[in-house]
Design a protein around this motif. Structure first.
Motif, PDB file in Angstrom:
ATOM      1  N   MET A   1      -2.067  11.034   1.195  1.00 50.49           N
ATOM      2  CA  MET A   1      -1.625  10.008   2.136  1.00 50.49           C
ATOM      3  C   MET A   1      -2.035   8.639   1.623  1.00 50.49           C
ATOM      4  SD  MET A   1      -2.480   9.716   6.208  1.00 50.49           S
ATOM      5  CE  MET A   1      -1.725   8.441   7.213  1.00 50.49           C
ATOM      6  N   SER A   2      -1.175   7.673   1.760  1.00 54.55           N
ATOM      7  CA  SER A   2      -1.497   6.319   1.331  1.00 54.55           C
ATOM      8  C   SER A   2      -1.052   5.332   2.395  1.00 54.55           C
ATOM      9  CB  SER A   2      -0.830   6.005  -0.009  1.00 54.55           C
ATOM     10  OG  SER A   2       0.580   6.070   0.115  1.00 54.55           O
ATOM     11  N   PHE A   3      -1.550   4.104   2.264  1.00 51.75           N
ATOM     12  CA  PHE A   3      -1.313   3.085   3.284  1.00 51.75           C
ATOM     13  C   PHE A   3      -0.769   1.819   2.641  1.00 51.75           C
ATOM     14  CE2 PHE A   3      -4.725   5.852   4.543  1.00 51.75           C
ATOM     15  CZ  PHE A   3      -4.471   6.144   5.880  1.00 51.75           C
ATOM     16  N   SER A   4       0.068   1.109   3.395  1.00 48.34           N
ATOM     17  CA  SER A   4       0.596  -0.164   2.912  1.00 48.34           C
ATOM     18  C   SER A   4      -0.473  -1.240   3.037  1.00 48.34           C
ATOM     19  CB  SER A   4       1.828  -0.570   3.718  1.00 48.34           C
ATOM     20  OG  SER A   4       1.446  -0.938   5.036  1.00 48.34           O
ATOM     21  N   VAL A   5      -0.254  -2.354   2.374  1.00 47.33           N
ATOM     22  CA  VAL A   5      -1.220  -3.439   2.425  1.00 47.33           C
ATOM     23  C   VAL A   5      -1.373  -3.962   3.844  1.00 47.33           C
ATOM     24  CG1 VAL A   5       0.467  -5.233   1.865  1.00 47.33           C
ATOM     25  CG2 VAL A   5      -1.942  -5.605   1.318  1.00 47.33           C
ATOM     26  N   GLY A   6      -0.287  -3.991   4.600  1.00 46.85           N
ATOM     27  CA  GLY A   6      -0.366  -4.445   5.984  1.00 46.85           C
ATOM     28  C   GLY A   6      -1.181  -3.503   6.844  1.00 46.85           C
ATOM     29  N   GLN A   7      -1.003  -2.207   6.649  1.00 47.08           N
ATOM     30  CA  GLN A   7      -1.771  -1.225   7.419  1.00 47.08           C
ATOM     31  C   GLN A   7      -3.257  -1.334   7.105  1.00 47.08           C
ATOM     32  OE1 GLN A   7       0.468   2.211   5.996  1.00 47.08           O
ATOM     33  NE2 GLN A   7       1.232   2.606   8.073  1.00 47.08           N
ATOM     34  N   VAL A   8      -3.592  -1.478   5.846  1.00 50.65           N
ATOM     35  CA  VAL A   8      -5.000  -1.591   5.452  1.00 50.65           C
ATOM     36  C   VAL A   8      -5.615  -2.864   6.028  1.00 50.65           C
ATOM     37  CG1 VAL A   8      -6.581  -1.839   3.502  1.00 50.65           C
ATOM     38  CG2 VAL A   8      -4.693  -0.210   3.387  1.00 50.65           C
ATOM     39  N   GLY A  31      -4.467   2.369  -5.607  1.00 50.76           N
ATOM     40  CA  GLY A  31      -4.306   3.542  -6.458  1.00 50.76           C
ATOM     41  C   GLY A  31      -2.862   3.926  -6.691  1.00 50.76           C
ATOM     42  N   GLU A  32      -1.967   3.416  -5.847  1.00 48.59           N
ATOM     43  CA  GLU A  32      -0.566   3.766  -5.993  1.00 48.59           C
ATOM     44  C   GLU A  32       0.312   2.521  -5.806  1.00 48.59           C
ATOM     45  OE1 GLU A  32       0.380   6.755  -3.149  1.00 48.59           O
ATOM     46  OE2 GLU A  32      -1.087   8.211  -3.915  1.00 48.59           O
ATOM     47  N   ARG A  33       1.529   2.628  -6.312  1.00 49.63           N
ATOM     48  CA  ARG A  33       2.550   1.604  -6.068  1.00 49.63           C
ATOM     49  C   ARG A  33       3.891   2.301  -5.868  1.00 49.63           C
ATOM     50  NH1 ARG A  33       1.490  -3.938  -6.826  1.00 49.63           N
ATOM     51  NH2 ARG A  33      -0.560  -4.343  -7.746  1.00 49.63           N
ATOM     52  N   THR A  34       4.717   1.712  -5.034  1.00 47.61           N
ATOM     53  CA  THR A  34       6.051   2.271  -4.831  1.00 47.61           C
ATOM     54  C   THR A  34       6.927   1.918  -6.027  1.00 47.61           C
ATOM     55  OG1 THR A  34       6.917   0.295  -3.736  1.00 47.61           O
ATOM     56  CG2 THR A  34       5.766   1.911  -2.359  1.00 47.61           C
ATOM     57  N   ARG A  35       8.122   2.503  -6.070  1.00 47.40           N
ATOM     58  CA  ARG A  35       9.044   2.179  -7.154  1.00 47.40           C
ATOM     59  C   ARG A  35       9.409   0.708  -7.163  1.00 47.40           C
ATOM     60  NH1 ARG A  35      13.435   7.200  -7.078  1.00 47.40           N
ATOM     61  NH2 ARG A  35      11.947   8.847  -7.703  1.00 47.40           N
ATOM     62  N   ALA A  36       9.351   0.105  -5.989  1.00 53.42           N
ATOM     63  CA  ALA A  36       9.663  -1.328  -5.892  1.00 53.42           C
ATOM     64  C   ALA A  36       8.459  -2.196  -6.232  1.00 53.42           C
ATOM     65  CB  ALA A  36      10.155  -1.649  -4.479  1.00 53.42           C
ATOM     66  N   GLY A  37       7.308  -1.579  -6.514  1.00 47.73           N
ATOM     67  CA  GLY A  37       6.131  -2.334  -6.915  1.00 47.73           C
ATOM     68  C   GLY A  37       5.197  -2.703  -5.782  1.00 47.73           C
ATOM     69  N   TYR A  38       5.445  -2.187  -4.578  1.00 47.47           N
ATOM     70  CA  TYR A  38       4.573  -2.511  -3.445  1.00 47.47           C
ATOM     71  C   TYR A  38       3.274  -1.711  -3.516  1.00 47.47           C
ATOM     72  CZ  TYR A  38       8.630  -4.810  -1.399  1.00 47.47           C
ATOM     73  OH  TYR A  38       9.690  -5.643  -1.169  1.00 47.47           O
ATOM     74  N   ARG A  39       2.192  -2.361  -3.101  1.00 52.24           N
ATOM     75  CA  ARG A  39       0.877  -1.732  -3.136  1.00 52.24           C
ATOM     76  C   ARG A  39       0.773  -0.604  -2.111  1.00 52.24           C
ATOM     77  NH1 ARG A  39       0.386  -7.250  -3.789  1.00 52.24           N
ATOM     78  NH2 ARG A  39      -1.020  -8.012  -5.427  1.00 52.24           N
ATOM     79  N   ARG A  40       0.124   0.508  -2.509  1.00 50.64           N
ATOM     80  CA  ARG A  40      -0.191   1.607  -1.596  1.00 50.64           C
ATOM     81  C   ARG A  40      -1.651   2.009  -1.834  1.00 50.64           C
ATOM     82  NH1 ARG A  40       3.129   2.420   2.541  1.00 50.64           N
ATOM     83  NH2 ARG A  40       2.238   4.541   2.691  1.00 50.64           N
ATOM     84  N   TYR A  41      -2.419   2.047  -0.766  1.00 46.07           N
ATOM     85  CA  TYR A  41      -3.851   2.299  -0.868  1.00 46.07           C
ATOM     86  C   TYR A  41      -4.170   3.751  -0.494  1.00 46.07           C
ATOM     87  CZ  TYR A  41      -4.453  -2.741  -1.295  1.00 46.07           C
ATOM     88  OH  TYR A  41      -4.399  -4.028  -1.731  1.00 46.07           O
ATOM     89  N   THR A  42      -4.947   4.415  -1.330  1.00 46.83           N
ATOM     90  CA  THR A  42      -5.333   5.803  -1.101  1.00 46.83           C
ATOM     91  C   THR A  42      -6.619   5.869  -0.284  1.00 46.83           C
ATOM     92  OG1 THR A  42      -6.679   5.917  -3.097  1.00 46.83           O
ATOM     93  CG2 THR A  42      -4.316   6.412  -3.329  1.00 46.83           C
ATOM     94  N   ASP A  43      -7.022   7.081   0.080  1.00 42.90           N
ATOM     95  CA  ASP A  43      -8.278   7.260   0.805  1.00 42.90           C
ATOM     96  C   ASP A  43      -9.459   6.740  -0.021  1.00 42.90           C
ATOM     97  OD1 ASP A  43      -7.004   8.371   2.958  1.00 42.90           O
ATOM     98  OD2 ASP A  43      -7.366  10.440   2.348  1.00 42.90           O
ATOM     99  N   ALA A  44      -9.433   6.997  -1.324  1.00 40.47           N
ATOM    100  CA  ALA A  44     -10.510   6.510  -2.188  1.00 40.47           C
ATOM    101  C   ALA A  44     -10.558   4.987  -2.191  1.00 40.47           C
ATOM    102  CB  ALA A  44     -10.325   7.035  -3.614  1.00 40.47           C
ATOM    103  N   ASP A  45      -9.388   4.350  -2.152  1.00 41.22           N
ATOM    104  CA  ASP A  45      -9.338   2.885  -2.094  1.00 41.22           C
ATOM    105  C   ASP A  45      -9.986   2.373  -0.808  1.00 41.22           C
ATOM    106  OD1 ASP A  45      -7.918   2.860  -4.491  1.00 41.22           O
ATOM    107  OD2 ASP A  45      -5.983   2.937  -3.458  1.00 41.22           O
TER     108      ASP A  45
END
Length: 252
Positions: A1-8, A31-45
């Protein structure tokens, strides 16, 4: 599961701009990015972000936090132990500040017969006289205020150090009772509330149980007192108020 920058940002109570800055300086890279380059934050992040925010709360600069978090062979438990130790030290300091604020709220101290060196030893960087206007506005026309002024005017350095040690001891015992889960209306908590009332009576003015009840309300109603007590242990201000009210009820 990952979260968007706004959610974080919403979860952590910080701004999106702050998260972007942390990414730009390499402090918190998603830790992740979408195909469009948007940041996605993992639990470890999110765990790393929690440590970043705790160290920031403790006053560490971002550059130093990066070094601390990237230390080899340093796990999450090590960081939590370190943060616990630092927060405990801050809590002890805040306990002294609380005692000084209470003294300032109970009496004017401009006329204390202390040298600047003695004042610094007793109060540290806190300046009780900065609260004089508020103290006089709230209680200037009361008998308790007059009695408190009369008493503290004659206190020596030794008196203030004894007063300070007694207040710190009561505060430490309150924190211990609260953290142990003892009920606020239990005998031990009520006894601590009575010690608190006795401390005021001994050093400042005759604090009746009704007056003490009003002070307990102040610890919850005034955000400054609430924040100071809850910095020692979240919920401590409310716990002390309940103990004071319970103690007053057994002394009708």
């Amino acid at each position: 599961m990952s979260f968007s920058v706004g959610q974080v940002a919403r979860l952590a109570g910080i701004t999106v701009r702050t998260l972007h800055h942390y990414d730009e300086i390499g402090l918190l890279t998603p830790g992740e990015r979408t195909r469009a380059g948007y940041r996605r934050y993992t639990d470890a992040d999110l765990v790393r972000l929690q440590h970043i925010l705790l160290y920031r709360e403790l006053g560490f600069p971002l550059e130093e936090i990066a070094v601390i978090l990237d230390e080899p062979a340093t796990d999450e438990l090590t960081h939590l132990r370190r943060q616990h130790e630092l927060l405990t030290r801050r809590a002890q300091h805040l306990q002294h500040v609380i005692a000084a604020v209470e003294r300032a709220m109970q009496a004017r101290t401009l006329d204390l017969p202390l040298t600047p060196e003695e004042r610094f030893e007793i109060f540290g960087g806190f300046r009780p006289e900065d609260h004089d206007a508020e103290v006089e506005r709230r209680w200037g026309d009361t008998a308790q205020y007059a009695e408190s002024r009369r008493r503290v005017a004659g206190y020596t350095k030794a008196d203030w150090l004894e007063l300070k040690a007694e207040a710190a001891a009561i505060g430490g015992d309150l924190v211990a009772a609260f953290k142990a889960g003892l009920p606020a209306d239990g005998e031990l908590a009520m006894d601590l509330a009575e010690r608190h009332r006795g401390h005021i009576t001994r050093w400042f003015y005759d604090c009746s149980h009704d007056m003490h009840r009003r002070l307990g309300d102040l610890y919850v109603d005034d955000p400054r007192f609430t924040a100071a007590y809850d910095a020692l242990a979240p919920g401590l201000a409310g716990y002390l108020r309940q103990a004071i009210h319970a103690n007053a009820r057994r002394h009708p």
